[in-house]
Design an enzyme around this catalytic site. Structure first.
Site, PDB file in Angstrom:
ATOM      1  CG  LEU A 117      -1.927  -1.177   1.290  1.00 53.93           C
ATOM      2  CD1 LEU A 117      -2.812  -1.048   2.514  1.00 53.93           C
ATOM      3  CD2 LEU A 117      -2.759  -1.281   0.019  1.00 53.93           C
ATOM      4  CG  LEU A 119       4.573   6.357  -4.653  1.00 51.45           C
ATOM      5  CD1 LEU A 119       3.523   5.893  -5.663  1.00 51.45           C
ATOM      6  CD2 LEU A 119       4.623   7.886  -4.616  1.00 51.45           C
ATOM      7  CG  HIS A 136      -6.121  -1.227  -9.223  1.00 50.73           C
ATOM      8  ND1 HIS A 136      -5.902  -0.522  -8.061  1.00 50.73           N
ATOM      9  CD2 HIS A 136      -7.316  -0.799  -9.718  1.00 50.73           C
ATOM     10  CE1 HIS A 136      -6.909   0.306  -7.863  1.00 50.73           C
ATOM     11  NE2 HIS A 136      -7.782   0.153  -8.846  1.00 50.73           N
ATOM     12  CG  ASP A 177      -3.379   2.183  -8.972  1.00 53.71           C
ATOM     13  OD1 ASP A 177      -2.605   1.244  -8.740  1.00 53.71           O
ATOM     14  OD2 ASP A 177      -4.249   2.579  -8.167  1.00 53.71           O
TER      15      ASP A 177
END
Length: 236
Positions: A117, A119, A136, A177
Protein backbone atom coordinates in the site's frame (compact mmCIF):
# COMPACT_ATOMS: atom_id res chain seq x y z
CA UNK A 1 9.28 -24.14 -21.85
CA UNK A 2 6.17 -24.89 -19.81
CA UNK A 3 2.78 -24.74 -21.51
CA UNK A 4 0.56 -21.85 -20.44
CA UNK A 5 -2.86 -20.84 -21.78
CA UNK A 6 -4.28 -17.36 -21.18
CA UNK A 7 -7.72 -16.07 -22.12
CA UNK A 8 -8.24 -13.26 -24.59
CA UNK A 9 -9.43 -11.12 -21.70
CA UNK A 10 -5.96 -11.47 -20.22
CA UNK A 11 -4.53 -9.69 -23.28
CA UNK A 12 -2.35 -12.68 -24.14
CA UNK A 13 -1.16 -13.23 -27.68
CA UNK A 14 -0.17 -16.42 -29.51
CA UNK A 15 3.58 -16.79 -29.64
CA UNK A 16 4.86 -16.33 -33.19
CA UNK A 17 6.81 -19.26 -34.68
CA UNK A 18 10.45 -19.24 -33.64
CA UNK A 19 13.39 -21.53 -33.31
CA UNK A 20 13.60 -23.67 -30.19
CA UNK A 21 15.64 -21.96 -27.50
CA UNK A 22 16.70 -23.08 -24.04
CA UNK A 23 14.51 -21.87 -21.19
CA UNK A 24 15.81 -18.74 -19.44
CA UNK A 25 17.38 -19.25 -16.02
CA UNK A 26 15.18 -19.04 -12.94
CA UNK A 27 14.43 -15.45 -11.87
CA UNK A 28 14.84 -14.15 -8.33
CA UNK A 29 11.74 -12.31 -7.10
CA UNK A 30 11.06 -9.78 -4.38
CA UNK A 31 7.42 -9.69 -3.28
CA UNK A 32 6.04 -6.61 -1.49
CA UNK A 33 3.05 -7.09 0.84
CA UNK A 34 1.09 -5.10 3.40
CA UNK A 35 -1.65 -7.50 4.47
CA UNK A 36 -2.67 -11.14 4.29
CA UNK A 37 -0.77 -11.70 1.07
CA UNK A 38 -3.23 -13.93 -0.77
CA UNK A 39 -1.72 -13.04 -4.16
CA UNK A 40 1.74 -13.64 -2.75
CA UNK A 41 0.58 -17.08 -1.61
CA UNK A 42 -0.86 -17.82 -5.07
CA UNK A 43 2.42 -16.82 -6.72
CA UNK A 44 4.49 -18.80 -4.24
CA UNK A 45 2.29 -21.84 -4.79
CA UNK A 46 2.84 -21.53 -8.55
CA UNK A 47 6.60 -21.35 -7.92
CA UNK A 48 6.46 -24.50 -5.80
CA UNK A 49 4.43 -26.29 -8.48
CA UNK A 50 6.94 -25.38 -11.19
CA UNK A 51 4.52 -23.11 -13.06
CA UNK A 52 6.80 -20.10 -12.49
CA UNK A 53 10.50 -20.33 -13.36
CA UNK A 54 11.51 -18.25 -10.38
CA UNK A 55 12.05 -18.20 -6.65
CA UNK A 56 10.82 -15.77 -4.02
CA UNK A 57 14.15 -14.53 -2.67
CA UNK A 58 12.79 -11.94 -0.21
CA UNK A 59 9.58 -10.32 1.02
CA UNK A 60 9.37 -6.58 1.71
CA UNK A 61 6.65 -5.03 3.88
CA UNK A 62 5.69 -1.86 5.70
CA UNK A 63 3.80 -4.09 8.16
CA UNK A 64 6.21 -6.84 9.27
CA UNK A 65 3.54 -8.38 11.50
CA UNK A 66 1.06 -8.91 8.67
CA UNK A 67 -0.17 -12.28 7.50
CA UNK A 68 1.90 -12.17 4.34
CA UNK A 69 5.10 -11.76 6.36
CA UNK A 70 4.07 -14.58 8.71
CA UNK A 71 3.61 -16.82 5.67
CA UNK A 72 7.04 -15.84 4.34
CA UNK A 73 8.74 -16.70 7.63
CA UNK A 74 6.93 -20.03 7.79
CA UNK A 75 8.47 -20.87 4.42
CA UNK A 76 11.96 -19.65 5.22
CA UNK A 77 11.75 -16.49 3.11
CA UNK A 78 13.62 -13.46 4.54
CA UNK A 79 11.51 -10.38 5.39
CA UNK A 80 12.67 -6.77 5.11
CA UNK A 81 10.82 -3.82 6.64
CA UNK A 82 10.33 -0.82 4.36
CA UNK A 83 9.79 2.01 4.88
CA UNK A 84 11.25 2.27 8.37
CA UNK A 85 8.71 3.25 11.05
CA UNK A 86 8.83 6.99 11.75
CA UNK A 87 9.04 6.38 15.50
CA UNK A 88 11.87 3.85 15.13
CA UNK A 89 13.99 4.42 11.99
CA UNK A 90 16.42 1.71 13.01
CA UNK A 91 13.66 -0.91 12.70
CA UNK A 92 13.55 -0.71 8.91
CA UNK A 93 15.27 0.38 5.73
CA UNK A 94 15.60 3.68 3.91
CA UNK A 95 15.38 4.04 0.13
CA UNK A 96 19.09 3.52 -0.54
CA UNK A 97 19.33 0.63 1.91
CA UNK A 98 16.35 -1.11 0.31
CA UNK A 99 17.84 -0.81 -3.17
CA UNK A 100 21.20 -2.11 -1.93
CA UNK A 101 19.59 -5.08 -0.22
CA UNK A 102 17.51 -6.04 -3.25
CA UNK A 103 20.25 -5.68 -5.83
CA UNK A 104 23.35 -6.77 -3.92
CA UNK A 105 22.24 -8.94 -1.01
CA UNK A 106 19.37 -10.80 -2.70
CA UNK A 107 20.20 -10.35 -6.44
CA UNK A 108 16.55 -9.58 -7.22
CA UNK A 109 15.58 -9.45 -10.91
CA UNK A 110 11.82 -8.90 -10.69
CA UNK A 111 9.73 -7.00 -8.12
CA UNK A 112 6.12 -8.09 -7.57
CA UNK A 113 3.71 -5.94 -5.55
CA UNK A 114 1.01 -8.06 -3.94
CA UNK A 115 -1.19 -5.80 -1.88
CA UNK A 116 1.56 -3.33 -0.97
CA UNK A 117 0.00 0.00 0.00
CA UNK A 118 2.98 2.36 -0.10
CA UNK A 119 4.33 4.29 -3.08
CA UNK A 120 7.47 2.71 -4.51
CA UNK A 121 10.47 5.10 -4.33
CA UNK A 122 11.64 6.65 -7.59
CA UNK A 123 15.11 5.17 -7.15
CA UNK A 124 13.65 1.65 -7.14
CA UNK A 125 11.41 2.36 -10.15
CA UNK A 126 14.42 3.57 -12.12
CA UNK A 127 16.63 0.66 -11.06
CA UNK A 128 13.95 -1.90 -11.99
CA UNK A 129 12.53 -0.23 -15.09
CA UNK A 130 9.91 -2.49 -16.68
CA UNK A 131 10.60 -5.07 -13.96
CA UNK A 132 8.06 -4.08 -11.27
CA UNK A 133 4.54 -5.53 -11.49
CA UNK A 134 1.50 -4.50 -9.50
CA UNK A 135 -2.09 -5.74 -9.29
CA UNK A 136 -5.20 -3.57 -8.95
CA UNK A 137 -8.71 -4.96 -8.27
CA UNK A 138 -10.45 -2.94 -11.01
CA UNK A 139 -10.11 -2.32 -14.72
CA UNK A 140 -7.64 0.55 -14.86
CA UNK A 141 -7.58 3.41 -15.60
CA UNK A 142 -11.01 3.50 -13.90
CA UNK A 143 -11.16 3.35 -10.09
CA UNK A 144 -7.42 3.76 -9.60
CA UNK A 145 -5.06 6.23 -8.00
CA UNK A 146 -4.14 7.25 -4.48
CA UNK A 147 -6.65 6.04 -1.91
CA UNK A 148 -8.25 3.45 -4.20
CA UNK A 149 -7.36 0.09 -2.75
CA UNK A 150 -9.06 -3.00 -1.35
CA UNK A 151 -12.70 -2.62 -0.38
CA UNK A 152 -12.73 1.07 -1.35
CA UNK A 153 -12.32 0.05 -4.98
CA UNK A 154 -15.15 -2.47 -4.95
CA UNK A 155 -17.52 -0.08 -3.16
CA UNK A 156 -16.82 2.57 -5.78
CA UNK A 157 -17.34 0.09 -8.62
CA UNK A 158 -20.70 -1.10 -7.28
CA UNK A 159 -21.85 2.47 -6.57
CA UNK A 160 -20.96 3.57 -10.11
CA UNK A 161 -23.35 1.15 -11.81
CA UNK A 162 -20.74 -0.23 -14.23
CA UNK A 163 -21.40 -3.76 -15.43
CA UNK A 164 -17.84 -5.09 -15.58
CA UNK A 165 -14.81 -5.03 -13.31
CA UNK A 166 -11.79 -7.28 -12.79
CA UNK A 167 -8.09 -7.30 -11.95
CA UNK A 168 -5.46 -5.32 -13.82
CA UNK A 169 -1.79 -6.30 -13.85
CA UNK A 170 0.38 -3.32 -14.72
CA UNK A 171 3.97 -2.15 -14.64
CA UNK A 172 4.84 0.34 -11.93
CA UNK A 173 5.91 3.90 -12.62
CA UNK A 174 6.36 6.76 -10.16
CA UNK A 175 2.62 7.37 -9.62
CA UNK A 176 -0.26 5.27 -8.28
CA UNK A 177 -1.81 2.92 -10.84
CA UNK A 178 -0.67 4.75 -13.99
CA UNK A 179 1.93 2.36 -15.43
CA UNK A 180 1.52 0.37 -18.67
CA UNK A 181 -1.13 -2.37 -18.49
CA UNK A 182 0.12 -5.92 -19.04
CA UNK A 183 -3.10 -7.95 -18.61
CA UNK A 184 -6.69 -7.71 -17.46
CA UNK A 185 -9.52 -10.14 -16.77
CA UNK A 186 -13.23 -9.41 -16.99
CA UNK A 187 -15.55 -10.02 -14.02
CA UNK A 188 -19.29 -9.22 -14.23
CA UNK A 189 -20.80 -6.71 -11.82
CA UNK A 190 -24.41 -7.57 -11.04
CA UNK A 191 -26.95 -4.89 -10.15
CA UNK A 192 -27.67 -6.65 -6.85
CA UNK A 193 -23.99 -7.05 -5.90
CA UNK A 194 -22.63 -6.11 -2.52
CA UNK A 195 -18.98 -4.99 -2.57
CA UNK A 196 -17.98 -8.16 -0.72
CA UNK A 197 -19.55 -10.37 -3.39
CA UNK A 198 -17.78 -8.53 -6.18
CA UNK A 199 -14.50 -8.62 -4.26
CA UNK A 200 -14.68 -12.42 -3.97
CA UNK A 201 -15.16 -12.86 -7.74
CA UNK A 202 -12.35 -10.44 -8.56
CA UNK A 203 -9.99 -12.07 -6.06
CA UNK A 204 -10.52 -15.46 -7.68
CA UNK A 205 -9.42 -13.97 -11.01
CA UNK A 206 -6.48 -12.21 -9.35
CA UNK A 207 -5.17 -15.54 -8.08
CA UNK A 208 -5.45 -17.00 -11.58
CA UNK A 209 -4.08 -14.10 -13.59
CA UNK A 210 -1.20 -12.77 -11.50
CA UNK A 211 0.84 -16.02 -11.46
CA UNK A 212 0.44 -16.25 -15.25
CA UNK A 213 1.86 -12.75 -15.65
CA UNK A 214 4.77 -13.46 -13.30
CA UNK A 215 5.46 -16.67 -15.22
CA UNK A 216 5.53 -14.73 -18.49
CA UNK A 217 8.03 -12.27 -17.05
CA UNK A 218 10.21 -15.07 -15.73
CA UNK A 219 10.09 -16.79 -19.13
CA UNK A 220 10.98 -13.55 -20.98
CA UNK A 221 7.64 -13.75 -22.80
CA UNK A 222 6.88 -10.03 -22.46
CA UNK A 223 7.91 -7.71 -25.28
CA UNK A 224 7.29 -4.01 -25.85
CA UNK A 225 5.78 -2.14 -28.76
CA UNK A 226 7.57 0.95 -30.00
CA UNK A 227 4.92 3.11 -28.31
CA UNK A 228 5.63 1.57 -24.90
CA UNK A 229 2.74 -0.92 -24.73
CA UNK A 230 3.73 -4.34 -23.31
CA UNK A 231 2.68 -7.57 -25.00
CA UNK A 232 2.45 -10.88 -23.09
CA UNK A 233 2.91 -13.95 -25.28
CA UNK A 234 1.64 -17.44 -24.53
CA UNK A 235 4.17 -20.24 -24.21
CA UNK A 236 4.61 -22.96 -26.80
Amino acid sequence: MRQQHLTAASAAHPQPPQHSEPAPPSKRLAVFVSGGGSNFRAIHAAVQQGAIAGTVAVVVSNAPGCGGCDYARQHGIPVLTYPAPKDDPSAGLGDDELLQQLTEEFSVELVVLAGYLKLIPSSLVRAFKRRILNIHPALLPAFGGKGYYGGKVHRAVVASGVRFSGPTIHFVDEEYDTGPILAQAIVPVYPTDRPEQLAARVLKEEHRLYPLCVAAMCDDRVTWREDGVPIMWTAH
